[in-house]
Design a protein around this motif. Structure first.
Motif, PDB file in Angstrom:
ATOM      1  N   ALA A   1       0.842  -1.198   0.000  1.00  0.00           N
ATOM      2  CA  ALA A   1       0.000   0.000   0.000  1.00  0.00           C
ATOM      3  C   ALA A   1       0.881   1.253   0.000  1.00  0.00           C
ATOM      4  N   ALA A   2       0.359   2.320  -0.583  1.00  0.00           N
ATOM      5  CA  ALA A   2       1.067   3.599  -0.609  1.00  0.00           C
ATOM      6  C   ALA A   2       1.455   4.004   0.802  1.00  0.00           C
ATOM      7  N   GLY A   3       2.666   4.532   0.932  1.00  0.00           N
ATOM      8  CA  GLY A   3       3.138   5.003   2.216  1.00  0.00           C
ATOM      9  C   GLY A   3       3.771   3.947   3.097  1.00  0.00           C
ATOM     10  N   THR A   4       3.803   2.701   2.645  1.00  0.00           N
ATOM     11  CA  THR A   4       4.434   1.642   3.426  1.00  0.00           C
ATOM     12  C   THR A   4       5.858   1.417   2.926  1.00  0.00           C
ATOM     13  N   ALA A   5       6.615   0.662   3.669  1.00  0.00           N
ATOM     14  CA  ALA A   5       8.041   0.476   3.392  1.00  0.00           C
ATOM     15  C   ALA A   5       8.327  -0.122   2.015  1.00  0.00           C
ATOM     16  N   TYR A   6       7.446  -0.934   1.485  1.00  0.00           N
ATOM     17  CA  TYR A   6       7.719  -1.612   0.216  1.00  0.00           C
ATOM     18  C   TYR A   6       7.084  -0.929  -0.990  1.00  0.00           C
ATOM     19  N   ALA A   7       6.408   0.174  -0.794  1.00  0.00           N
ATOM     20  CA  ALA A   7       5.792   0.903  -1.903  1.00  0.00           C
ATOM     21  C   ALA A   7       6.703   2.048  -2.336  1.00  0.00           C
ATOM     22  N   ASP A   8       7.058   2.041  -3.600  1.00  0.00           N
ATOM     23  CA  ASP A   8       7.864   3.122  -4.174  1.00  0.00           C
ATOM     24  C   ASP A   8       7.024   4.045  -5.049  1.00  0.00           C
ATOM     25  N   LEU A   9       5.985   3.503  -5.678  1.00  0.00           N
ATOM     26  CA  LEU A   9       5.236   4.223  -6.701  1.00  0.00           C
ATOM     27  C   LEU A   9       3.801   4.561  -6.319  1.00  0.00           C
ATOM     28  N   ALA A  10       3.210   3.724  -5.478  1.00  0.00           N
ATOM     29  CA  ALA A  10       1.787   3.861  -5.159  1.00  0.00           C
ATOM     30  C   ALA A  10       1.510   5.202  -4.493  1.00  0.00           C
ATOM     31  N   ARG A  11       0.398   5.791  -4.907  1.00  0.00           N
ATOM     32  CA  ARG A  11      -0.060   7.067  -4.347  1.00  0.00           C
ATOM     33  C   ARG A  11      -1.479   6.876  -3.827  1.00  0.00           C
ATOM     34  N   GLY A  12      -1.836   7.674  -2.853  1.00  0.00           N
ATOM     35  CA  GLY A  12      -3.217   7.645  -2.351  1.00  0.00           C
ATOM     36  C   GLY A  12      -3.614   6.254  -1.913  1.00  0.00           C
ATOM     37  N   ASP A  13      -4.663   5.727  -2.550  1.00  0.00           N
ATOM     38  CA  ASP A  13      -5.130   4.399  -2.169  1.00  0.00           C
ATOM     39  C   ASP A  13      -4.785   3.333  -3.220  1.00  0.00           C
ATOM     40  N   GLU A  14      -3.749   3.591  -4.018  1.00  0.00           N
ATOM     41  CA  GLU A  14      -3.260   2.574  -4.958  1.00  0.00           C
ATOM     42  C   GLU A  14      -2.522   1.472  -4.194  1.00  0.00           C
ATOM     43  N   LEU A  15      -2.436   0.320  -4.799  1.00  0.00           N
ATOM     44  CA  LEU A  15      -1.686  -0.811  -4.257  1.00  0.00           C
ATOM     45  C   LEU A  15      -0.613  -1.166  -5.274  1.00  0.00           C
ATOM     46  N   GLU A  16       0.615  -1.318  -4.811  1.00  0.00           N
ATOM     47  CA  GLU A  16       1.753  -1.528  -5.713  1.00  0.00           C
ATOM     48  C   GLU A  16       2.153  -3.000  -5.805  1.00  0.00           C
ATOM     49  N   VAL A  17       2.339  -3.470  -7.022  1.00  0.00           N
ATOM     50  CA  VAL A  17       2.835  -4.816  -7.296  1.00  0.00           C
ATOM     51  C   VAL A  17       4.349  -4.780  -7.212  1.00  0.00           C
ATOM     52  N   ARG A  18       4.917  -5.618  -6.351  1.00  0.00           N
ATOM     53  CA  ARG A  18       6.367  -5.686  -6.169  1.00  0.00           C
ATOM     54  C   ARG A  18       6.819  -7.138  -6.179  1.00  0.00           C
ATOM     55  N   MET A  19       8.063  -7.332  -6.502  1.00  0.00           N
ATOM     56  CA  MET A  19       8.755  -8.607  -6.346  1.00  0.00           C
ATOM     57  C   MET A  19       7.968  -9.796  -6.913  1.00  0.00           C
ATOM     58  N   LEU A  20       7.464  -9.614  -8.126  1.00  0.00           N
ATOM     59  CA  LEU A  20       6.828 -10.713  -8.846  1.00  0.00           C
ATOM     60  C   LEU A  20       7.930 -11.676  -9.259  1.00  0.00           C
ATOM     61  N   ALA A  21       7.814 -12.928  -8.850  1.00  0.00           N
ATOM     62  CA  ALA A  21       8.864 -13.905  -9.139  1.00  0.00           C
ATOM     63  C   ALA A  21       8.248 -15.276  -9.362  1.00  0.00           C
ATOM     64  N   VAL A  22       8.775 -15.961 -10.377  1.00  0.00           N
ATOM     65  CA  VAL A  22       8.343 -17.322 -10.692  1.00  0.00           C
ATOM     66  C   VAL A  22       9.575 -18.212 -10.699  1.00  0.00           C
ATOM     67  N   ASP A  23       9.451 -19.370 -10.099  1.00  0.00           N
ATOM     68  CA  ASP A  23      10.540 -20.345 -10.085  1.00  0.00           C
ATOM     69  C   ASP A  23      11.050 -20.514 -11.521  1.00  0.00           C
ATOM     70  N   PRO A  24      12.361 -20.327 -11.754  1.00  0.00           N
ATOM     71  CA  PRO A  24      12.885 -20.445 -13.126  1.00  0.00           C
ATOM     72  C   PRO A  24      12.543 -21.772 -13.801  1.00  0.00           C
TER      73      PRO A  24
END
Length: 173
Positions: free
Chosen positions: A76-99
């Motif tokens: 969520a915006a304003g949390t430690a792992y959000a770089d881009l999210a603003r207001g009430d946006e939710l940011e997708v981070r660290m999408l990873a799939v087993d190689p």
């Protein structure tokens, strides 16, 4: 969210405590395979620390039975792992799939599951960024096929590399 294929069914759900180490190693392996992390660099340490992420963000996993095949973090915006999210946006981070299972639809299942979870929680949009180059293995087409739209006004240059231009995408929910 479930994807049914000829061989397996994938489900998306929050990470369990007993999966934290597996998810951390999966993240590092996926980012190393993409050339975006080294075994012991600072980013790999952050990718491995799923317990810290799960305390401040939502960590979802894609499972086939009991086997974790991929993960995504929602911040969520304003949390430690959000770089881009603003207001009430939710940011997708660290999408990873087993190689070992990449290019089999796991990332799509994770992104659909993330959108479903976010909509259920009342978030109006998911946002993310991705490197601008569109070579083999880049997810631009997947994001666009799933309804994410570019917003060039929010593109930026990566702080770790002035040559790394990041494209901004948004999915209205």
């Amino acid at each position: 969210m479930t994807l049914v294929s000829s061989t397996t069914s994938l489900g998306v759900a929050p990470v369990r405590t007993d999966e934290l180490a597996r998810v951390g190693e999966l993240c590092v392996a996926a980012y190393r395979a993409a050339g975006m992390a080294e075994e012991d660099d600072g980013y790999a340490l952050q990718l491995r620390d799923v317990a810290a992420r799960a305390a401040d963000a939502v960590v979802l996993v894609a499972r086939a039975g009991r086997e974790v095949l991929g993960t995504v973090t929602l911040a969520a915006a304003g949390t430690a792992y959000a770089d881009l999210a603003r207001g009430d946006e939710l940011e997708v981070r660290m999408l990873a799939v087993d190689p070992a299972v990449q290019r089999r639809g796991v990332a799509e299942v994770l992104l659909r599951g993330a959108a479903e979870w976010a909509a259920e929680q009342g978030y109006p949009a998911l946002v993310l960024s991705v490197l601008s180059h569109d070579g083999p293995g880049t997810p631009h087409r997947l994001y666009e096929r799933l309804g994410y739209r570019r917003d060039p006004a929010r593109d930026y240059v990566g702080s770790w590399d002035p040559a790394a231009t990041m494209w901004f995408y948004e999915l209205a929910l």
